[in-house]
Design an enzyme around this catalytic site. Structure first.
Site, short mmCIF file in Angstrom:
data_model
loop_
_atom_site.label_atom_id
_atom_site.label_comp_id
_atom_site.label_asym_id
_atom_site.label_seq_id
_atom_site.Cartn_x
_atom_site.Cartn_y
_atom_site.Cartn_z
N CYS A 7 14.85 13.05 -1.63
CA CYS A 7 14.15 12.72 -2.87
C CYS A 7 15.12 11.98 -3.78
O CYS A 7 16.12 11.44 -3.30
CB CYS A 7 13.56 13.97 -3.53
SG CYS A 7 14.77 15.19 -4.07
N CYS A 12 15.14 19.16 -6.85
CA CYS A 12 13.79 19.75 -6.95
C CYS A 12 13.04 19.72 -5.61
O CYS A 12 12.84 20.76 -4.98
CB CYS A 12 12.97 19.02 -8.01
SG CYS A 12 13.60 19.20 -9.69
N ARG A 13 12.63 18.52 -5.18
CA ARG A 13 11.72 18.44 -4.03
C ARG A 13 12.41 18.58 -2.68
O ARG A 13 11.98 19.37 -1.83
CB ARG A 13 10.94 17.10 -4.07
CG ARG A 13 9.99 17.01 -5.22
CD ARG A 13 9.50 15.59 -5.42
NE ARG A 13 10.57 14.72 -5.87
CZ ARG A 13 10.48 13.41 -6.06
NH1 ARG A 13 9.32 12.81 -5.80
NH2 ARG A 13 11.50 12.70 -6.49
N SER A 14 13.47 17.80 -2.44
CA SER A 14 14.07 17.84 -1.10
C SER A 14 14.76 19.17 -0.77
O SER A 14 14.75 19.58 0.40
CB SER A 14 14.99 16.64 -0.84
OG SER A 14 16.05 16.57 -1.76
#
Ligand code: 4NP
Length: 145
Positions: A7, A12-14
């Site tokens: 990301c 946050c996301r990865s």
């Protein structure tokens, strides 16, 4: 199979995608290794965002040991599959690709949509968890045969 989740910030996301993919692969007895990286370098050396840590914990996954790092061209050699959370991440990764083989390893985690960034909207951590989980299950279905 070695999979890299990517990301923008790698906080946050990865990190969630790494944790979820590793958890699901382990559960299915697959000899897969998941890792994650960000295309940006602002948070290098830090742990995941508390919102990601908490939503992962709620679903029984511990991501607290992860350390943020930046995506690098050598990752094309180290991984079989490189999964981007959104189109912008995908383009940033492809900019570093050296060969057609590098480019072939890169795709979006979700076929037809992006994983939204929860960094600026903390209500999004739970829906983002669910989207990523759905994407990881699809990837396992596609690649574990
Ligand atoms: P991520 O979220 O890409 O899902 O880790 C972000 C984290 C930090 C920033 C942007 C997105 N930032 O601009 O610092």
């Amino acid at each position: 199979m070695k999979i890299l989740m990517v990301c923008l910030g790698n906080i946050c996301r990865s990190p969630l995608a790494e944790g979820i993919m590793q958890h699901l692969a382990d559960e299915q007895g697959l000899n897969w290794q998941a890792d994650s990286a960000g295309t940006g370098n602002w948070h290098v050396g830090k742990g995941p965002h508390q919102g990601s840590v908490q939503v992962a914990r709620k679903h029984g996954i511990d991501i607290t040991q992860q350390v943020c790092r930046q995506f690098k061209a050598g990752d094309f050699d180290a991984f079989d599959l490189i999964l981007a959370m959104d189109e912008s991440n995908l383009n940033n990764i492809l900019r570093l690709a050296r060969t057609a083989q590098d480019r072939q390893k890169v795709k979006l985690l979700l076929n037809d949509k992006e994983v939204p960034d929860p960094y600026f909207d903390h209500t999004q951590f739970e829906p983002v968890f669910e989207l990523i989980e759905e994407g990881c299950k699809d990837i396992i279905r596609q690649y574990s045969r």
